[in-house]
Design a protein around this motif. Structure first.
Motif, mmCIF file in Angstrom:
data_model
loop_
_atom_site.group_PDB
_atom_site.id
_atom_site.type_symbol
_atom_site.label_atom_id
_atom_site.label_comp_id
_atom_site.label_asym_id
_atom_site.label_seq_id
_atom_site.Cartn_x
_atom_site.Cartn_y
_atom_site.Cartn_z
ATOM 1 N N HIS A 1 -2.856 -6.240 -6.231
ATOM 2 C CA HIS A 1 -3.247 -5.178 -7.148
ATOM 3 C C HIS A 1 -4.621 -5.410 -7.782
ATOM 4 O O HIS A 1 -5.167 -4.520 -8.431
ATOM 5 N N ARG A 2 -5.192 -6.614 -7.598
ATOM 6 C CA ARG A 2 -6.568 -6.830 -8.037
ATOM 7 C C ARG A 2 -7.536 -6.074 -7.129
ATOM 8 O O ARG A 2 -8.617 -5.650 -7.565
ATOM 9 N N ASP B 1 -5.468 -0.546 -5.688
ATOM 10 C CA ASP B 1 -4.714 0.156 -6.731
ATOM 11 C C ASP B 1 -3.616 0.994 -6.085
ATOM 12 O O ASP B 1 -3.503 1.074 -4.851
ATOM 13 N N GLU C 1 -3.108 4.163 -5.789
ATOM 14 C CA GLU C 1 -3.517 5.298 -4.944
ATOM 15 C C GLU C 1 -3.901 4.832 -3.549
ATOM 16 O O GLU C 1 -3.457 5.408 -2.548
#
Length: 477
Positions: free
Chosen positions: A448-449, A452, A454
């Protein structure tokens, strides 16, 4: 690093090299030579297991084995001496043994050193042809009894050392065979010296061992993985429990130790997010059946994993930001403009993730051939450290074990991993009616870094859309 050092004018030492990328230790699985054996430059002397793979180590100079510093099963640090070789055999023994006056013979010269910078030939990079043979000492020749003992050692049997007075000189070649083939021969009770080799350069193959085996009742061992499912790699086998024991303790080392460290590091370094989608893959299964009959795909294995891999590559092309890495030291996101596609494989030594280099540039037949070679190499335990380095995105096919899906942990240094569940016939609403359709569940875990919600959702949705309508492989390519 330099793997050899000259301890004297007569003896040279071979150190444990770094056979991977920054590895610090390796376990000696098997010695292929014993003290007294003659070795030549480039000859494989032992097999070791690192945290990434099992590799064969060749020695970079000629001579006679003087000493093995560690027994099989020992874990050795990189840089430690593992074998000492006499490069001037017999050079110090004439003075120690009284001999009758005779015509003086010139003292043998030391054999030349290996070129500086020479690197070991590892599994996956090709192995130089070699032979192991017993060298008679100068002025003596082993008798028939010693010859039998030597031949026993060459054939892998334990023998008692026999003194060597005068007799005929023995020069026997050690049968050439790779470690999995030697293990097969040992399991079947076949003496490799009696097997006729048919492989390139006189190497004994599995087929040669089977051909030499006498017919026996079929063993009650677990069946091999079915040929129809090349994506299903051999599953690790647990240690057999001791009768009456309440516990069995298995040392954590080698590949298993590396897996544990990598998974802990990944799970607590990269913030994982996993998303799921269930998709109708009936059309994909029809495409697989058609491709199996296509002459352009002749000679390669075609299965659902091939289409799933191609679908993921197309999804990455459409969403290139997902193919990245996090550089903590420099606080940078490294965008990769290539895809080294990893395929998680369960092997007897543990989970490994070899990858297909530049998979994004391969045609469907090329991708199929690369997948087949990757799985077959992993099954045979011959995957090289280089084949497991540099991956960018991975696929793990848990469906071959009948599992619907999972929440996979990222391979360290990668941005995403796609888990593929079992493909099952299920009731599904198709064109307004409930019909039996081939359905599977996909799970995409991502860092998730870097990714994202989407972006991760777009990648997973694209893979699902392609598997539902495989013609998108053409329209979206």
């Amino acid at each position: 690093m330099t793997t050899m050092t000259e301890t004297s004018a007569r003896f040279r030492e071979f150190k444990m090299p770094d056979v991977g990328e920054g590895l610090t230790e390796a376990e000696i699985l098997k010695w292929y030579v014993q003290p007294g054996d003659t070795v030549t430059d480039g000859q494989v002397v032992c097999e070791v297991e690192t945290a990434k793979a099992a590799v064969e180590l060749p020695i970079p100079f000629d001579g006679v084995v003087h000493e093995l510093r560690f027994p099989e099963g020992t874990t050795v640090d990189v840089g430690q001496v593992i074998i000492a070789v006499d490069v001037v055999p017999g050079g110090g023994e004439a003075a120690a043994e009284p001999v009758a006056p005779a015509v003086a013979e010139p003292e043998p010269a030391a054999e030349p050193e290996a070129p500086k910078g020479r690197q070991p030939v590892l599994v996956g990079y090709g192995v130089a042809e070699s032979s192991t043979k017993r060298r008679a000492r100068k002025g003596t020749e082993p008798p028939a009894a010693a010859a039998a003992a030597i031949q026993g050692e060459l054939n892998g049997h334990t023998t008692t050392a026999v003194p060597a007075p005068a007799a005929t000189v023995v020069s026997e070649s050690r049968p050439l065979a790779k470690p999995p083939v030697r293990k097969l021969a040992k399991d079947l009770g076949i003496d490799l010296a009696t097997v006729t080799p048919t492989g390139p350069g006189g190497i004994i193959t599995r087929e040669d061992v089977h051909a030499a085996a006498t017919p026996v009742p079929a063993p009650t061992a677990a069946p091999a993985a079915p040929a129809a499912a090349p994506e299903a790699v051999a599953v690790p086998v647990a240690a057999a429990p001791v009768p009456g024991a309440r516990e069995t303790r298995i040392p954590v080392k080698g590949v298993r130790k590396a897996i544990a460290q990598a998974m802990v590091g990944s799970a607590f370094t990269a913030p994982h997010v996993t998303e799921f989608v269930t998709v109708d893959v009936t059309r994909t299964m029809k495409l697989v059946a058609e491709l199996k009959e296509d002459k352009d795909m002749a000679g390669v294995r075609v299965n659902p994993l091939l289409i799933i891999a191609k679908a993921l590559l197309v999804a990455i092309r459409r969403n290139p930001e997902v193919n990245a890495a996090w550089d903590e030291a420099n606080q940078e996101i490294v965008q990769k403009h290539y895809v080294n596609l990893g395929i998680a494989a369960a092997t007897p030594r543990g989970l490994i993730v070899p990858n297909i280099k530049d998979a994004h540039d391969k045609t469907l037949p090329q991708l199929a051939a690369a997948l087949g070679e990757l799985v077959s190499t992993a099954r045979e335990g011959k995957t090289s450290p280089a084949a497991m380095a540099g991956g960018t995105v991975t696929i793990t096919n848990v469906g071959v074990f009948g599992v619907d899906t999972g929440t996979p942990i990222l391979n360290p240094g990668e941005s995403a991993i796609l888990a593929v569940g079992a493909i099952k016939l299920q009731p599904w609403v198709h064109k307004g009616k409930v019909k039996p359709r081939q359905v599977t569940t996909l799970a995409l875990s991502f860092d998730h870094r870097l990714v994202d919600g989407e972006l991760g959702s777009k990648v997973l949705a694209d893979v699902a859309a392609i598997l539902e309508q495989p013609k998108r492989l053409i329209t979206w390519a």
